[in-house]
Design a protein around this motif. Structure first.
Motif, PDB file in Angstrom:
ATOM      1  N   LEU A   1       0.874  -1.347  -0.049  1.00  0.00           N
ATOM      2  CA  LEU A   1       0.092  -0.114   0.074  1.00  0.00           C
ATOM      3  C   LEU A   1       0.768   1.309  -0.006  1.00  0.00           C
ATOM      4  N   MET A   2       2.158   1.151   0.788  1.00  0.00           N
ATOM      5  CA  MET A   2       2.802   2.305   0.731  1.00  0.00           C
ATOM      6  C   MET A   2       3.573   2.619  -0.649  1.00  0.00           C
ATOM      7  N   VAL A   3       3.843   1.518  -1.137  1.00  0.00           N
ATOM      8  CA  VAL A   3       4.450   1.810  -2.708  1.00  0.00           C
ATOM      9  C   VAL A   3       3.438   2.326  -3.531  1.00  0.00           C
ATOM     10  N   GLY A   4       1.832   1.579  -3.296  1.00  0.00           N
ATOM     11  CA  GLY A   4       1.090   2.270  -4.264  1.00  0.00           C
ATOM     12  C   GLY A   4       0.806   3.759  -4.018  1.00  0.00           C
ATOM     13  N   VAL A   5       0.890   4.240  -2.584  1.00  0.00           N
ATOM     14  CA  VAL A   5       0.720   5.633  -2.617  1.00  0.00           C
ATOM     15  C   VAL A   5       1.628   6.542  -3.137  1.00  0.00           C
ATOM     16  N   GLU A   6       2.999   5.907  -2.946  1.00  0.00           N
ATOM     17  CA  GLU A   6       4.142   6.806  -3.594  1.00  0.00           C
ATOM     18  C   GLU A   6       4.214   6.612  -5.109  1.00  0.00           C
ATOM     19  N   LEU A   7       3.610   5.469  -5.608  1.00  0.00           N
ATOM     20  CA  LEU A   7       3.368   5.572  -7.077  1.00  0.00           C
ATOM     21  C   LEU A   7       2.413   6.658  -7.507  1.00  0.00           C
ATOM     22  N   SER A   8       1.577   6.897  -6.902  1.00  0.00           N
ATOM     23  CA  SER A   8       0.244   7.770  -7.283  1.00  0.00           C
ATOM     24  C   SER A   8       1.088   9.301  -6.947  1.00  0.00           C
ATOM     25  N   VAL A   9       1.727   9.306  -5.776  1.00  0.00           N
ATOM     26  CA  VAL A   9       2.346  10.857  -5.858  1.00  0.00           C
ATOM     27  C   VAL A   9       3.204  10.952  -7.072  1.00  0.00           C
ATOM     28  N   ALA A  10       4.102   9.871  -7.430  1.00  0.00           N
ATOM     29  CA  ALA A  10       4.888  10.486  -8.439  1.00  0.00           C
ATOM     30  C   ALA A  10       4.458  10.237 -10.054  1.00  0.00           C
TER      31      ALA A  10
ATOM     32  N   VAL B   1      17.381   2.566   4.119  1.00  0.00           N
ATOM     33  CA  VAL B   1      17.884   3.635   3.202  1.00  0.00           C
ATOM     34  C   VAL B   1      16.888   4.419   2.862  1.00  0.00           C
ATOM     35  N   SER B   2      15.828   4.038   2.356  1.00  0.00           N
ATOM     36  CA  SER B   2      14.635   4.951   2.088  1.00  0.00           C
ATOM     37  C   SER B   2      14.161   5.968   3.312  1.00  0.00           C
ATOM     38  N   VAL B   3      14.325   5.395   4.323  1.00  0.00           N
ATOM     39  CA  VAL B   3      13.988   6.329   5.556  1.00  0.00           C
ATOM     40  C   VAL B   3      15.076   7.491   5.799  1.00  0.00           C
ATOM     41  N   VAL B   4      16.590   7.018   5.936  1.00  0.00           N
ATOM     42  CA  VAL B   4      17.479   8.023   5.928  1.00  0.00           C
ATOM     43  C   VAL B   4      17.355   9.017   4.602  1.00  0.00           C
TER      44      VAL B   4
ATOM     45  N   ALA C   1      11.964   3.801  -6.208  1.00  0.00           N
ATOM     46  CA  ALA C   1      12.836   2.532  -6.706  1.00  0.00           C
ATOM     47  C   ALA C   1      13.093   1.552  -5.396  1.00  0.00           C
ATOM     48  N   LEU C   2      13.662   2.246  -4.412  1.00  0.00           N
ATOM     49  CA  LEU C   2      14.079   1.642  -2.948  1.00  0.00           C
ATOM     50  C   LEU C   2      12.834   0.706  -2.662  1.00  0.00           C
ATOM     51  N   ILE C   3      11.708   1.460  -2.467  1.00  0.00           N
ATOM     52  CA  ILE C   3      10.637   0.888  -1.805  1.00  0.00           C
ATOM     53  C   ILE C   3      10.175  -0.415  -2.587  1.00  0.00           C
ATOM     54  N   VAL C   4      10.071   0.055  -4.087  1.00  0.00           N
ATOM     55  CA  VAL C   4       9.592  -0.992  -5.009  1.00  0.00           C
ATOM     56  C   VAL C   4      10.523  -2.455  -4.908  1.00  0.00           C
ATOM     57  N   ALA C   5      11.724  -2.027  -4.698  1.00  0.00           N
ATOM     58  CA  ALA C   5      12.622  -3.387  -4.370  1.00  0.00           C
ATOM     59  C   ALA C   5      12.383  -3.957  -3.201  1.00  0.00           C
ATOM     60  N   ALA C   6      12.304  -3.381  -2.107  1.00  0.00           N
ATOM     61  CA  ALA C   6      11.905  -3.919  -0.783  1.00  0.00           C
ATOM     62  C   ALA C   6      10.510  -4.770  -1.131  1.00  0.00           C
ATOM     63  N   PHE C   7       9.540  -4.034  -1.698  1.00  0.00           N
ATOM     64  CA  PHE C   7       8.405  -4.656  -1.705  1.00  0.00           C
ATOM     65  C   PHE C   7       8.532  -6.084  -2.586  1.00  0.00           C
TER      66      PHE C   7
END
Length: 153
Positions: A21-30, A94-97, A138-144
């Motif tokens: 869901l986080m990836v989906g929100v961030e994709l939507s933002v981008a 890494v995405s948080v930092v 890209a980082l969170i998609v890979a994490a997903f």
């Protein structure tokens, strides 16, 4: 199936759903929201980005940290899935930092902008945020992907 095994299975399912869901929100933002905001008249676009920054700025820290903890829990609970899960934890960290060090400062400035107070370099700041956001995405998609692999082991 033992109760402990069911709990472990649910933990990985929740981790996949929350990160997904986080990836989906961030994709939507981008790829949806910011392009829409950029097509609005300048004053409205500035206001829309500011409002989005305020709203998501309150929720996303909890979502990013919560996702990281859920994936770490999956790594601890599922020994067979530890490799991909710990790699996903690393990517999320890494995405948080990156967020705290690079994106949040820009977001904190932009969420206070009004058409009257917007700085001269606001377009450059907006573009920098967008580029950094794509890297974070890209980082969170890979994490997903990795937490999904871990959950299926």
């Amino acid at each position: 199936m033992k109760k402990k095994e069911r709990v472990m299975e649910w933990l990985s399912i929740v981790a996949v759903v929350v990160v997904g869901l986080m990836v989906g929100v961030e994709l939507s933002v981008a790829f949806v929201m910011n392009p829409i905001f950029d097509r609005l008249p300048e004053d409205a676009g500035i206001a829309a980005r500011g409002d989005g920054g305020r709203m998501l700025g309150r929720a996303m820290p909890f979502w990013y940290i919560g996702s990281t903890l859920l994936v770490a829990g999956t790594a601890l609970a599922e020994p067979a899935a530890a490799g991909p899960a710990w790699t996903a934890v690393g990517l999320l960290l890494v995405s948080v930092v990156m967020s705290v060090a690079l994106l949040v400062p820009i977001n904190n400035r932009s969420k206070t902008w009004t058409p009257e107070t917007v700085p001269a370099d606001w377009r450059e700041q907006k573009s920098r945020w967008d580029r950094l956001h794509l890297v974070r995405l890209a980082l969170i998609v890979a994490a997903f992907v990795l937490v999904t692999v871990a959950a299926t082991r």
